[in-house]
Design an enzyme around this catalytic site. Sequence first.
Site, PDB file in Angstrom:
ATOM      1  N   CYS A  87      18.759   0.660   4.306  1.00 23.18           N
ATOM      2  CA  CYS A  87      18.120   0.596   2.997  1.00 23.18           C
ATOM      3  C   CYS A  87      17.063  -0.510   3.010  1.00 23.18           C
ATOM      4  O   CYS A  87      17.306  -1.604   3.511  1.00 23.18           O
ATOM      5  CB  CYS A  87      19.162   0.393   1.896  1.00 23.18           C
ATOM      6  SG  CYS A  87      19.103  -1.170   1.052  1.00 23.18           S
ATOM      7  N   GLU A  88      15.883  -0.177   2.492  1.00 28.45           N
ATOM      8  CA  GLU A  88      14.774  -1.131   2.592  1.00 28.45           C
ATOM      9  C   GLU A  88      14.891  -2.268   1.580  1.00 28.45           C
ATOM     10  O   GLU A  88      14.145  -3.236   1.655  1.00 28.45           O
ATOM     11  CB  GLU A  88      13.437  -0.413   2.433  1.00 28.45           C
ATOM     12  CG  GLU A  88      13.150   0.122   1.049  1.00 28.45           C
ATOM     13  CD  GLU A  88      11.818   0.872   1.013  1.00 28.45           C
ATOM     14  OE1 GLU A  88      11.282   1.208   2.083  1.00 28.45           O
ATOM     15  OE2 GLU A  88      11.326   1.118  -0.105  1.00 28.45           O
ATOM     16  N   HIS A  89      15.801  -2.159   0.636  1.00 28.13           N
ATOM     17  CA  HIS A  89      15.943  -3.224  -0.352  1.00 28.13           C
ATOM     18  C   HIS A  89      16.843  -4.349   0.125  1.00 28.13           C
ATOM     19  O   HIS A  89      16.664  -5.497  -0.265  1.00 28.13           O
ATOM     20  CB  HIS A  89      16.476  -2.655  -1.671  1.00 28.13           C
ATOM     21  CG  HIS A  89      15.609  -1.584  -2.240  1.00 28.13           C
ATOM     22  ND1 HIS A  89      16.088  -0.401  -2.746  1.00 28.13           N
ATOM     23  CD2 HIS A  89      14.257  -1.513  -2.352  1.00 28.13           C
ATOM     24  CE1 HIS A  89      15.081   0.355  -3.156  1.00 28.13           C
ATOM     25  NE2 HIS A  89      13.962  -0.291  -2.917  1.00 28.13           N
ATOM     26  N   HIS A  90      17.833  -4.018   0.947  1.00 26.23           N
ATOM     27  CA  HIS A  90      18.796  -5.035   1.390  1.00 26.23           C
ATOM     28  C   HIS A  90      18.924  -5.123   2.906  1.00 26.23           C
ATOM     29  O   HIS A  90      19.666  -5.963   3.410  1.00 26.23           O
ATOM     30  CB  HIS A  90      20.174  -4.732   0.795  1.00 26.23           C
ATOM     31  CG  HIS A  90      20.173  -4.628  -0.706  1.00 26.23           C
ATOM     32  ND1 HIS A  90      20.019  -3.419  -1.368  1.00 26.23           N
ATOM     33  CD2 HIS A  90      20.258  -5.584  -1.655  1.00 26.23           C
ATOM     34  CE1 HIS A  90      20.038  -3.636  -2.677  1.00 26.23           C
ATOM     35  NE2 HIS A  90      20.168  -4.932  -2.884  1.00 26.23           N
ATOM     36  N   GLN A 128      16.787   6.646   0.442  1.00 24.90           N
ATOM     37  CA  GLN A 128      17.269   8.005   0.707  1.00 24.90           C
ATOM     38  C   GLN A 128      16.331   9.063   0.127  1.00 24.90           C
ATOM     39  O   GLN A 128      16.121  10.125   0.716  1.00 24.90           O
ATOM     40  CB  GLN A 128      18.688   8.139   0.132  1.00 24.90           C
ATOM     41  CG  GLN A 128      19.346   9.460   0.489  1.00 24.90           C
ATOM     42  CD  GLN A 128      20.761   9.565  -0.067  1.00 24.90           C
ATOM     43  OE1 GLN A 128      21.446   8.552  -0.205  1.00 24.90           O
ATOM     44  NE2 GLN A 128      21.194  10.764  -0.394  1.00 24.90           N
ATOM     45  N   HIS A 156      26.096   4.027   0.657  1.00 23.35           N
ATOM     46  CA  HIS A 156      25.204   2.877   0.832  1.00 23.35           C
ATOM     47  C   HIS A 156      26.001   1.580   0.878  1.00 23.35           C
ATOM     48  O   HIS A 156      26.674   1.223  -0.093  1.00 23.35           O
ATOM     49  CB  HIS A 156      24.196   2.827  -0.329  1.00 23.35           C
ATOM     50  CG  HIS A 156      23.207   3.956  -0.291  1.00 23.35           C
ATOM     51  ND1 HIS A 156      21.866   3.764  -0.011  1.00 23.35           N
ATOM     52  CD2 HIS A 156      23.367   5.288  -0.459  1.00 23.35           C
ATOM     53  CE1 HIS A 156      21.245   4.935  -0.020  1.00 23.35           C
ATOM     54  NE2 HIS A 156      22.127   5.877  -0.291  1.00 23.35           N
ATOM     55  N   CYS A 158      25.015  -1.339   0.659  1.00 19.60           N
ATOM     56  CA  CYS A 158      24.585  -2.323  -0.342  1.00 19.60           C
ATOM     57  C   CYS A 158      25.284  -2.103  -1.679  1.00 19.60           C
ATOM     58  O   CYS A 158      25.373  -3.022  -2.491  1.00 19.60           O
ATOM     59  CB  CYS A 158      23.068  -2.320  -0.500  1.00 19.60           C
ATOM     60  SG  CYS A 158      22.379  -0.751  -1.038  1.00 19.60           S
TER      61      CYS A 158
END
Length: 195
Positions: A87-90, A128, A156, A158
């Site tokens: 995941c690109e956020h975490h 996703q 996920h 995260c």
Amino acid sequence: MPYKKFEEYNMKVTDDVKDRYKNIIQDLGEDTERDGLLKTPERAAKAMQFLTQGYDQDPVEILKSAMFKESYNEMVIVKDIELYSLCEHHILPFFGKAHIAYIPNGYIVGLSKLPRILDVFARRLQVQERLTEQVLDCINDTLKPQGVAVVIEASHMCMMMRGVQKQNSITTTSGFRGQFEKSETRNEFLKLIGK
Ligand SMILES: [Zn+2]
């Protein structure tokens, strides 16, 4: 070669990332000189390069390398494809299954290429939703089939290990093009993948 095997790592990238990982691990309160952690910055640097190798690969070339003229024009489904992404956020993993289907329009593609292009897009920093669209568009634009469908179901980390800490939730995303935009065709596909 449309894609390369990941056997040799870029030395400069490995060194730069390794030094940064060492700082990060120290900032988090660990002793990077203790035995178990001595080689960890280098291992982590290599692991991250492996997990983001999709940036250096060309999914269009992968598909084009195995397209064959064929008159078969029924639905082709590859289901339950293992999926691992970040995941690109975490920068934490999300993982699950993908189901990909298409209806040929004069050309079929080698079946192993569908999981291959999924990996090319999955081995990047992702969400996703975009992953689903990219796989869909790549097949649609390259193979130009009568229709294409992609369903991804993923957990996920995260959400599971931090944040809301929901261990059993699964996120489903889907996209449909061409013939699959008709409910009859889409429903047949969903039934065949057990949805
Ligand atoms: Zn996340």
